[in-house]
Design an enzyme around this catalytic site. Structure first.
Site: not given
Ligand code: GDP
Ligand code: IMO
Ligand code: MG
Length: 427
Positions: A12, A15, A17, A39-40, A224, A302, A414
């Site tokens: 999270d 990635k 973005k 979840g990207h 991840q 969530g 930012v």
């Molecule tokens: P990923 O799994 O690495 O793609 O990241 P996620 O989408 O799960 O979580 C990143 C969250 O941070 C998302 O809600 C993005 O919209 C948000 N995000 C990404 N870059 C920034 C940033 O620079 N600032 C803020 N405030 N939010 C960001």
């Molecule tokens: P993105 O790509 C954050 C975590 C789960 C748990 C562990 C094992 O959005 O960054 P799993 O379902 O893979 O067997 O769970 O890994 N986990 C993540 N945490 N971002 C993710 O993906 C994740 N994918 C798995 O919360 O701790």
């Molecule tokens: Mg994510």
């Protein structure tokens, strides 16, 4: 140019973005690991896309999207994403390529994931319940694995599903007293998704090598984060694939030496979802403040994310094992308004100080953090687009981390939108 974007923390990092930004100059975006546990998020103006299996390049209409052999594909989720994008005016027709060697996540994998976690109780991993571990386990076990290629022969698939369902049903009944697996119901669903997915199934290794030979720009999208890597993360609190950049080659058949730059993604602080050691965790007002300001709730489940200070020991380790060339740091805007900020620069373990990350979960749970404390900033930086315009405290914070992780930080986030990024050096 070929880039690989990979998370350096526990996922999270933003990635989605960064991939979306870099996809502007890419012909192809490739997912190579993980599954619908990812979840990207991509935010374009006011529109938000949360993608689980589809490469984040999907949001850009001209970009081809590849799901490599290292990904475990949940057909229900993928078809849902294709249809959801179509409803928003984005078609995947002719530009989605799924590896014939990618393994398929079916209902019994998700059932097993849930049953096992329930049985573990307080010792659970805290998985996303998306069937990831059980599907990869079947891949390694071979005998009961189902790949995308198996959808070419529906009679063969039907026979195999019956055999697998019988085997799984007996195990589930014996261990968990659970309902039998419904082979016919699963087969009916496979028939339903087949039409949409089978025409995308191909030899993606060949497709990628031909594209690279033709000089196409390919962007590899990690899922991840490196600290969740099956071999190099905080085992057993990890995911079931090589989520660091080390999984890239195996996950799509393209060698790492063809990558011009490995871009490691971090947040300006740390987060973690699920169980496992987290040395810089702030289970207090500070963590709460980061969670609310940064909207730190899981994109897939969530769940509230655990939040803490930036851990330079952990990130330096991820950068080192992953051969990271440069770092993109997101969520700097989230730290605005905090009077002081801490960065973990070393661990103290058994009375000794170290800057090497012990990935063993038991050892990691015993470390004590050694912090560097710096001044925060009050200004809202979310509309700044130049490095020079950032408050001096923000720049100092970035430079401190850059020194500790010994890798240049070239992209700064930012805000969530595509436009909210600062480029320090052209990547
Ligand atoms: P990923 O799994 O690495 O793609 O990241 P996620 O989408 O799960 O979580 C990143 C969250 O941070 C998302 O809600 C993005 O919209 C948000 N995000 C990404 N870059 C920034 C940033 O620079 N600032 C803020 N405030 N939010 C960001
Ligand atoms: P993105 O790509 C954050 C975590 C789960 C748990 C562990 C094992 O959005 O960054 P799993 O379902 O893979 O067997 O769970 O890994 N986990 C993540 N945490 N971002 C993710 O993906 C994740 N994918 C798995 O919360 O701790
Ligand atoms: Mg994510």
């Amino acid at each position: 140019m070929n880039y690989c974007v990979v998370g350096l923390q526990w996922g999270d990092e933003g990635k989605g973005k960064v991939v979306d930004i870099l996809a502007e100059n890419s012909d192809i975006v490739v997912r190579y690991a993980g599954g619908a546990n990812a979840g990207h998020t991509v935010t374009v103006a006011e529109e938000r896309f949360a993608l689980h299996l589809m490469p984040s390049g999907a949001v850009r209409p001209g970009t081809a999207c590849v799901i490599g052999n290292g990904v475990v594909v949940d057909p229900e989720v993928l078809v849902g994403e294709i249809e959801g994008l179509a409803r928003r005016g984005i078609t995947m027709e002719g530009r989605l390529f799924i590896s014939e060697n990618a393994h398929v996540v079916l209902d019994y994998h998700k059932q097993e994931d849930r049953l096992r976690e329930e049985a573990l109780g307080k010792n659970k991993i805290g998985t996303t319940a998306r069937g990831i571990g059980p599907c990869y386990a079947d891949k390694v076990g071979r005998s009961f694995a189902i790949r995308m290629a198996d959808w070419r022969d529906m009679d063969g698939l039907h026979d195999k599903l019956r055999q697998v369902a019988d085997y799984k049903s007996r195990i589930f009944r014996a261990l968990y007293n659970a309902e039998p697996v419904d082979a016919e119901g699963i087969f009916e669903k496979c028939k339903m998704y087949r039409e949409t997915l089978l025409r995308c199934v191909c030899n993606t290794t060949r497709y990628l090598h031909e594209a690279i030979e033709q000089g196409k720009n390919v962007l590899f999208e990690g899922a991840q984060g490196s600290l969740l890597d099956l071999d190099h993360g905080t085992f057993p609190f990890v995911t079931s694939s090589n989520a660091s950049s080390l999984g890239m080659g195996a996950g799509c058949g393209v060698p790492m030496k063809l990558i011009d730059s490995f871009i490691g993604l971090v947040k300006a602080y740390s987060t973690r979802v699920g169980s496992g050691p987290f040395p810089t965790e702030q289970d207090n007002e500070i963590g709460h403040r980061i969670r609310e300001k940064g909207h730190e709730y899981g994109t897939t489940t969530g769940r509230p994310r655990r939040c803490g200070w930036f851990d330079a020991v952990a990130v330096a380790y991820s950068a080192r094992i992953g051969g990271i060339d440069e770092i993109a740091m997101m969520h700097l805007d989230t730290l605005a308004g905090m009077p002081e900020l801490k960065v973990c620069r070393a661990y103290r373990i058994d009375g000794r100080e170290t800057t090497f990350f012990p990935c063993d979960a038991e050892e990691l749970s015993r470390v004590e953090c050694v912090y560097e404390t710096v001044s925060g900033w009050n200004e809202d930086i979310s509309s700044i687009s130049q490095w020079e315009d950032l408050p001096v405290e923000t720049r100092r914070y970035i430079e401190l981390i850059e020194g500790l992780v010994k890798t240049p930080i070239t992209i700064l986030g930012v805000g969530p939108r595509r436009s909210q990024a600062i480029f320090r050096n052209q990547v």
